[in-house]
Design an enzyme around this catalytic site. Sequence first.
Site, PDB file in Angstrom:
ATOM      1  N   CYS A 131       7.208   4.854   2.720  1.00 58.30           N
ATOM      2  CA  CYS A 131       7.824   3.585   2.335  1.00 58.30           C
ATOM      3  C   CYS A 131       8.895   3.745   1.266  1.00 58.30           C
ATOM      4  O   CYS A 131       9.588   2.777   0.935  1.00 58.30           O
ATOM      5  CB  CYS A 131       6.750   2.613   1.865  1.00 58.30           C
ATOM      6  SG  CYS A 131       5.540   2.204   3.162  1.00 58.30           S
ATOM      7  N   HIS A 177      10.533  -2.576  -2.018  1.00 52.64           N
ATOM      8  CA  HIS A 177       9.748  -2.378  -0.807  1.00 52.64           C
ATOM      9  C   HIS A 177       8.784  -3.550  -0.668  1.00 52.64           C
ATOM     10  O   HIS A 177       8.116  -3.947  -1.626  1.00 52.64           O
ATOM     11  CB  HIS A 177       8.980  -1.057  -0.910  1.00 52.64           C
ATOM     12  CG  HIS A 177       7.907  -0.900   0.104  1.00 52.64           C
ATOM     13  ND1 HIS A 177       8.099  -1.140   1.444  1.00 52.64           N
ATOM     14  CD2 HIS A 177       6.598  -0.521  -0.025  1.00 52.64           C
ATOM     15  CE1 HIS A 177       6.968  -0.922   2.099  1.00 52.64           C
ATOM     16  NE2 HIS A 177       6.046  -0.557   1.237  1.00 52.64           N
ATOM     17  N   ASN A 225       4.720  -5.786   6.028  1.00 55.87           N
ATOM     18  CA  ASN A 225       5.178  -4.512   5.454  1.00 55.87           C
ATOM     19  C   ASN A 225       5.700  -3.653   6.607  1.00 55.87           C
ATOM     20  O   ASN A 225       4.921  -3.207   7.448  1.00 55.87           O
ATOM     21  CB  ASN A 225       4.005  -3.833   4.742  1.00 55.87           C
ATOM     22  CG  ASN A 225       4.361  -2.487   4.139  1.00 55.87           C
ATOM     23  OD1 ASN A 225       5.380  -1.890   4.458  1.00 55.87           O
ATOM     24  ND2 ASN A 225       3.478  -1.976   3.287  1.00 55.87           N
TER      25      ASN A 225
END
Length: 317
Positions: free
Chosen positions: A123, A247, A278
Amino acid sequence: MAQPLQRRAGHPGSRILSVASYRPRAEVGNEPIAALIDSSDEWIRRRCGIESRRRAAPDEDLVMMAAAAAAKALAGAGVDPSDVSAVLVATMSHRGGATTAAPLVATALGATQAAAMDLGAACAGFPYALATADALVRSGSAGYVVLVGAERMTDIVDEHDRGTAFLFGDGAGAVVVGPSESCDVGPVVWGADGSGSELLRFDEEGFLRMAGPEVFRWATSVVPDLARRALDAAGISAADLAAFIPHQANLRIISATAKALDLGPHVRVATDITTNGNTGAASIPQAMAALPDATGPALLVGFGAGLSYAAQVVILP
């Protein structure tokens, strides 16, 4: 004495010329996911802030989504695929027959002369790859770089896993990076802590497993300081920001970091997670694309498995 090697002429800086996103057609709310993990819509919203996420159909594979986002970004930048020097794909979920996705994406774009490689920093992959693209352009090794964050997290998440099933979505986001007379991509501040690698790992069946509470505590302790160091490296303060685009891991982490940085009401805080989930390495460029009217300095922060982290300030296109 050996004759010194020639160096390519570089550029003073680089900049993001355009940003684009590909979101799969199917939007999935919390109810069907909650039914598989003995949970509820209310519990999911309270735990991470997610209301829905996108799920890729069989015809929306990772390469297709990455190429679609990249093609939009190239069109937005007015750059012909033949002028692309490099294609970078940040991903942790590529499970195709080919070992890397980037050459397939480059071919789909028609960037047949471009260098192409995947970058695996989970990520944190997008800011890692953005720092790489910036270095390529400034050194003269590349003219235009297409950078894509792309994930099909549904391929690596167990739908019955109470720790991950509700968090992740699919999609891709892309930017085009090109030369600039000014520094529009700030210095990267990055690092990694391999001692925490077991907190986010693949099991024997290839599913992603996560120690959620531990990762949450790590992120809330690391991200605010990382963000401050990126601001210092760029020579600006939080008051100078137009946007904060972290993020999209958890709405509580985003809110806690924004509060720790004492961001003013003029700063747009990206909360794409609420309707997109996500999306791993795709989350920052997708969140950037979801703020089309934001201009000026934006703070990007990525963090995740590895444990890896990276941040930089950019000027939004």
